[in-house]
Scaffold this active site. Structure first.
Site, PDB file in Angstrom:
ATOM      1  N   CYS A  43      -9.024  25.965   4.774  1.00 20.87           N
ATOM      2  CA  CYS A  43      -7.773  25.193   4.835  1.00 20.87           C
ATOM      3  C   CYS A  43      -7.468  24.840   6.283  1.00 20.87           C
ATOM      4  O   CYS A  43      -6.393  25.123   6.809  1.00 20.87           O
ATOM      5  CB  CYS A  43      -6.620  25.958   4.211  1.00 20.87           C
ATOM      6  SG  CYS A  43      -6.275  27.564   4.945  1.00 20.87           S
ATOM      7  N   GLU A  81     -10.978  26.439  -5.730  1.00 23.25           N
ATOM      8  CA  GLU A  81     -10.267  27.699  -5.500  1.00 23.25           C
ATOM      9  C   GLU A  81     -10.063  27.900  -4.015  1.00 23.25           C
ATOM     10  O   GLU A  81     -10.892  27.478  -3.204  1.00 23.25           O
ATOM     11  CB  GLU A  81     -11.084  28.850  -6.102  1.00 23.25           C
ATOM     12  CG  GLU A  81     -10.500  30.239  -5.896  1.00 23.25           C
ATOM     13  CD  GLU A  81     -11.082  30.959  -4.676  1.00 23.25           C
ATOM     14  OE1 GLU A  81     -10.638  32.086  -4.401  1.00 23.25           O
ATOM     15  OE2 GLU A  81     -11.955  30.381  -3.989  1.00 23.25           O
ATOM     16  N   ARG A 125      -5.213  40.259  -5.823  1.00 20.69           N
ATOM     17  CA  ARG A 125      -5.983  39.159  -5.242  1.00 20.69           C
ATOM     18  C   ARG A 125      -5.395  37.844  -5.741  1.00 20.69           C
ATOM     19  O   ARG A 125      -5.728  37.370  -6.834  1.00 20.69           O
ATOM     20  CB  ARG A 125      -7.464  39.270  -5.615  1.00 20.69           C
ATOM     21  CG  ARG A 125      -8.375  38.375  -4.783  1.00 20.69           C
ATOM     22  CD  ARG A 125      -9.835  38.593  -5.128  1.00 20.69           C
ATOM     23  NE  ARG A 125     -10.714  37.905  -4.191  1.00 20.69           N
ATOM     24  CZ  ARG A 125     -11.130  38.394  -3.026  1.00 20.69           C
ATOM     25  NH1 ARG A 125     -10.756  39.604  -2.649  1.00 20.69           N
ATOM     26  NH2 ARG A 125     -11.927  37.696  -2.229  1.00 20.69           N
ATOM     27  N   ARG A 127      -4.953  33.924  -5.588  1.00 22.38           N
ATOM     28  CA  ARG A 127      -5.699  32.736  -5.196  1.00 22.38           C
ATOM     29  C   ARG A 127      -5.118  31.520  -5.909  1.00 22.38           C
ATOM     30  O   ARG A 127      -4.616  31.622  -7.030  1.00 22.38           O
ATOM     31  CB  ARG A 127      -7.187  32.874  -5.553  1.00 22.38           C
ATOM     32  CG  ARG A 127      -7.916  33.957  -4.761  1.00 22.38           C
ATOM     33  CD  ARG A 127      -8.028  33.570  -3.310  1.00 22.38           C
ATOM     34  NE  ARG A 127      -8.824  34.496  -2.509  1.00 22.38           N
ATOM     35  CZ  ARG A 127      -8.350  35.537  -1.860  1.00 22.38           C
ATOM     36  NH1 ARG A 127      -7.050  35.829  -1.943  1.00 22.38           N
ATOM     37  NH2 ARG A 127      -9.138  36.305  -1.119  1.00 22.38           N
TER      38      ARG A 127
END
Length: 293
Positions: A43, A81, A125, A127
């Site tokens: 990103c 993802e 986690r 995402r």
């Protein structure tokens, strides 16, 4: 085992494409036809100078290469993802560029942050999962999978053979435990103590809770997995235990280098979450096809 060896063992056809070189230099016209494109990308900052906030704004990023492949091959579904913070990166601009780009390329865009602990895996986690359907498929009602109750904790994923993990135990004088009993289960991580100053990779957790997020990087005596109190002693997780907490079956062959294994699982996606999302994709495709008959 590096990435090339992994692809050679599990996805030899994909390896043929990878061996052509850097994906940013691969001619998209030479990529085989496909129905589903799966992708992930850093990103990094996207341009904020473009007025269209779409395809042109993505130039200079790895996502641009995803977009140019999509533009050429037009797969039915694009499944992407990224880390949770991708949704808010650059005040939401980065996600907006991806959304606008996919819409510009003729896709309906869906996105949602999912946590592995909500899908049967005892690991925090989070995402973001982005699912894009080609417009001619007329998918208007895709929904992400509903959470399911957690029935397992870290202790259920540990190896039984102590010989495999004996080198992972740590016995240091600067280990400090909180005055709490380790006798209750939780759907959250339970911190029991610390080593040294308690920085990242120096925290000790209960196996009766969930695992902290596995990481590909980071230091500390319990780097990449966190520390856990097992049979009264503290240790980090074994690569096989990391594999299990990421949803990989024990038949999955792990590379011999522990450091590479930790990095690969820290960079991986949780298999169970992918499966649940894939099931929902299959459902909406089937439902839409039936409605069109």
């Amino acid at each position: 085992m590096n990435g090339t060896r992994l692809f050679k063992r599990y996805m030899p056809k994909i390896l043929e494409i990878l061996q052509r070189g850097d994906i940013t230099k691969v001619d998209e016209k030479t990529i085989p036809e496909h129905d589903i494109l799966c992708a992930g990308f850093p990103c990094q900052a996207f341009s904020i100078s473009g007025k269209q906030r779409g395809f042109e704004d993505s130039r200079g990023t790895l996502f641009f290469d995803v977009a140019r492949i999509v533009k050429e091959k037009k797969p039915k579904i694009v499944f992407m993802e990224n880390v949770k913070n991708f949704a808010t990166h650059d005040k939401g601009h980065t996600l907006e560029v991806v959304k606008r780009t996919m819409e510009e390329l003729g896709y309906t865009f869906y996105q949602k942050v999912l946590n592995a602990v909500d899908y049967g895996i005892p690991q925090r986690r989070e995402r973001i999962y982005m699912v894009c359907f080609r417009n001619d498929l007329s998918i208007k009602n895709f929904t992400y999978p509903k959470p399911i109750p957690l029935s397992h904790h870290v202790e259920d994923f540990l190896l039984n053979d102590e010989k495999l993990v004996e080198s992972l135990y740590i016995n240091r004088p600067d280990t400090y435990f909180q005055s709490i009993s380790d006798d209750k289960y939780s759907n959250q991580s339970i911190r029991l103590g610390i080593v040294n100053k308690g920085g990242q990779g120096e925290r000790i957790y209960s196996t009766k809770g969930i695992a902290i997020t596995l990481s590909a990087y980071g230091g500390g005596v319990f780097s990449k997995t966190g520390g856990y109190l097992v049979h009264g002693k503290t240790r980090k997780l074994h690569p096989r235990e990391c594999a299990r907490i990421m949803g990989y079956p024990d038949t999955y062959k792990i590379c011999k280098s522990a450091n590479q294994a930790y990095q690969q699982f820290g960079n991986s996606v949780v298999i169970d979450v992918l499966q649940f999302v894939a099931i929902e994709i299959g459902k909406v495709l089937k439902l839409t096809a039936q409605q069109d008959q």
